[in-house]
Design an enzyme around this catalytic site. Structure first.
Site, PDB file in Angstrom:
ATOM      1  N   HIS A 127     -38.389  26.541  15.934  1.00 48.59           N
ATOM      2  CA  HIS A 127     -38.178  28.059  15.245  1.00 48.59           C
ATOM      3  C   HIS A 127     -36.629  27.760  14.766  1.00 48.59           C
ATOM      4  CE1 HIS A 127     -36.745  31.867  14.358  1.00 48.59           C
ATOM      5  NE2 HIS A 127     -37.729  32.143  14.032  1.00 48.59           N
ATOM      6  N   GLU A 178     -41.888  29.083   6.396  1.00 44.23           N
ATOM      7  CA  GLU A 178     -40.947  29.867   5.692  1.00 44.23           C
ATOM      8  C   GLU A 178     -39.802  29.569   5.494  1.00 44.23           C
ATOM      9  OE1 GLU A 178     -40.568  33.523   8.339  1.00 44.23           O
ATOM     10  OE2 GLU A 178     -39.910  32.259  10.038  1.00 44.23           O
TER      11      GLU A 178
END
Lengths: 231, 231, 231, 231
Positions: free
Chosen positions: A97, A145
């Site tokens: 992440h 993303e």
């Protein structure tokens, strides 16, 4: 070890570290109930220290760690032990992440290790070429993303979404593609699924909603509706 | 928030990541029973993901995290949230272990933050001058073991032990000094306490013993005996 | 190896990575000339890759690296080798700047290694207690500026300045204390020296001045004046 | 900015941090002379602080940095500024070496930035799938050596070598593939080029040879011979 089989469409509730203790458990219990009711795969993440309790109390959730260290049982201190994740009932793990980046050189082995231990992997990438590169390393799900949109009100644009999906499946059609970033309502969820996303992940859209549980419910219902229509 | 009050002599069981799941719980339950029986402060560490369950089941242990990140509730992923540690029943945290080093520039604020949240801090240093420097940052306990002896069979020598204690208390007499490294038997435990250590911490001496539970019992009994004799 | 002997008052020109190539060399040449003219110790830092040329061309400056890795000649890649710094003519090194933090556990050995190789150390800390802790590790100069003021227009307040100096000298009177943060004119420089600072370091105050060379000259003249008055 | 055009076959002399000062300059001068004589592209790396002088004195070498930080001119301290590399005459940069790993999330932008500044990139990967993933990010050269062989006497096996090359060119045929690890003689160099490597990189094979300059010469002659035969 045996791993959960994922199917599309799925939904990811990712409260990051916004919630802990009772408010987190309330949300998890409600998600658990919705997962059962709608027979949908819901991945639910939580701070490392809260995972065990959620796994104990929410059998219908795919409890998901927000990180994993590529270590074996031994003299490590304060790291996230893969075997312990599996042991306490965690079934999936987010790797790389934007807030917990992993060096490229240990990404491949981390993904491999998760497989061996029996954990699904959701690997984050923040552009199309990175999403493709990530796909080569063999995770179950790629979340692509653009970092600059995380936490913002703006969703990735349609062209980005469809080309991410296409380009990643080109590398490996078995990989599920998750879309996130800027999702604020059940309409956004439905739109992303219609554009071809296998799953949708939400943080701010839920935890910053006026009524987080209500918003989560509507989003999950949108996933359920999409599932029904696909059949 | 209210913090546990520590008193000397104390004992630290630090299984690092050698144990998880059932073998870890067995050891924790036994330590819990010994803590109750001997009325001794026992700090017990565990992998991050196992802390919640130990805290639930072992009320007599000072459950101790092996790391803490200096973050507040928010968008962090995969980090160790102080508020969550407190919430699940953790009472202490190890900071700056050799395997999880913290930059000097955030050590002071991490120790301060632990206090605010209601957690005790055990701060690791690996030489006398580092132990003194650490003492200036205000932790509850300083563990000053030379990194090169961690996991070895050789104990720190007597001169090192006594001068560590003396030099750290010179900076701040309220700080408790823990000794670790190379402790292989109850005799080593007794000797360190006689040399003036406020507490003793053990990893290999227990997890690599032929009978870990038996060895832990004997070490804790040595602490209990020392406590009695001091009165 | 022999190390430069520092004396107060000194001045630090720290262009960080704002300048490189010709504008950096121009500033360095001018600082070199001022150091010679005023017989003042001027430490001049630069990006790692520019140090060799400055050292070649500016014999009156104490050329200063912005970082050093605690490595020995061997198979390291892309790190800052202490022996190479010394070899190319660097005489001092900044350790633990807020932008290049060093884990507590290797700070002491890094400072020690600099000494062995023949380099002065300027160690950064961002509060009084950290400044004291740093002083215990034996650097030549401690720069104690609150991180939140770096790059700002506001100078550390007088009470902070005087108590930093006092508290650090309490630990070790031989350590020189540098003040930085928020210095915008020669008056600020003079004031800090009058408050007891051994040296003053400036980045933004010079590189963002309308005329950087002119501003640097005025600041160095302020140091020279202070030096004269002290005699 | 304009970038050097690379052509196969090329040779990489990578003394890592084994050499600095005079022995490094001696090796560089000799490599410079051989590059001129044989009209071969020789990339020569060095500790960050030595690059400027090599670039000044060795016009026939492709002077190569062992790392680069993805920063812009500004308030960074102690990092490797791309613009400064270009300015001092560096023409290429190694990214993501096993000893200086880069998080996956900034690899793509680091490679992109090198291009913008006018630097070639040699990107390291340590398996075939990582080599492919790296190729997607657009570097000029991919070095795909298994980390476990670095510094050893054993060369990658033939199957590994040919399939690395094939798989990486499948992703992008324009990318040059470098082989390294375990090269001990001019025969090894010749063999790797015959197997299809575009270039060969050597550290231990040279710096630990009885006569480093002689060994380097023989290896470069092997590259020159291969170049002639290909025409």
């Amino acid at each position: 070890m045996s791993r959960k089989k994922m199917k599309a469409p799925f939904f990811v509730v990712n409260p990051k570290s916004f919630l802990f203790g009772k408010p987190l458990m309330d949300l998890a219990h409600y998600a658990d109930q919705l997962a059962k009711e709608h027979r949908i795969d819901i991945l639910f993440t939580a701070p490392l220290t809260e995972l065990a309790i959620i796994a104990q109390e929410c059998p219908n959730l795919i409890v998901t760690s927000q990180h994993m260290d590529n270590i074996v049982p031994g003299d490590s201190m304060g790291r996230v032990l893969p075997e312990s994740l599996k042991q306490i009932g965690v079934q999936a793990v987010v790797v790389n992440h934007a807030d917990k980046p992993i060096p490229f050189s240990i990404l491949a082995s981390t993904i491999q290790r998760a497989k061996e231990v029996g954990l699904l992997t959701i690997a984050c990438a923040d552009s199309i070429s990175e999403g493709q590169a990530m796909a080569l390393l063999g995770p179950d799900i790629v979340l692509a993303e653009p970092t600059e949109l995380i936490g913002r009100d703006q969703m990735s644009d349609r062209a980005y979404v469809t080309s991410t999906i296409e380009k990643i499946k080109e590398i490996n059609p078995a990989i599920l593609v998750e879309q996130g970033a800027g999702i604020r309502s059940e309409k956004d969820v439905a739109e992303l699924l219609q554009l071809g996303a296998d799953g949708v992940g939400v943080t701010s859209g839920i935890v910053k909603a006026e009524n987080p549980k209500e918003m989560m419910k509507r989003m999950i219902q949108a996933v359920a509706l999409h599932q029904k229509e696909r059949k």
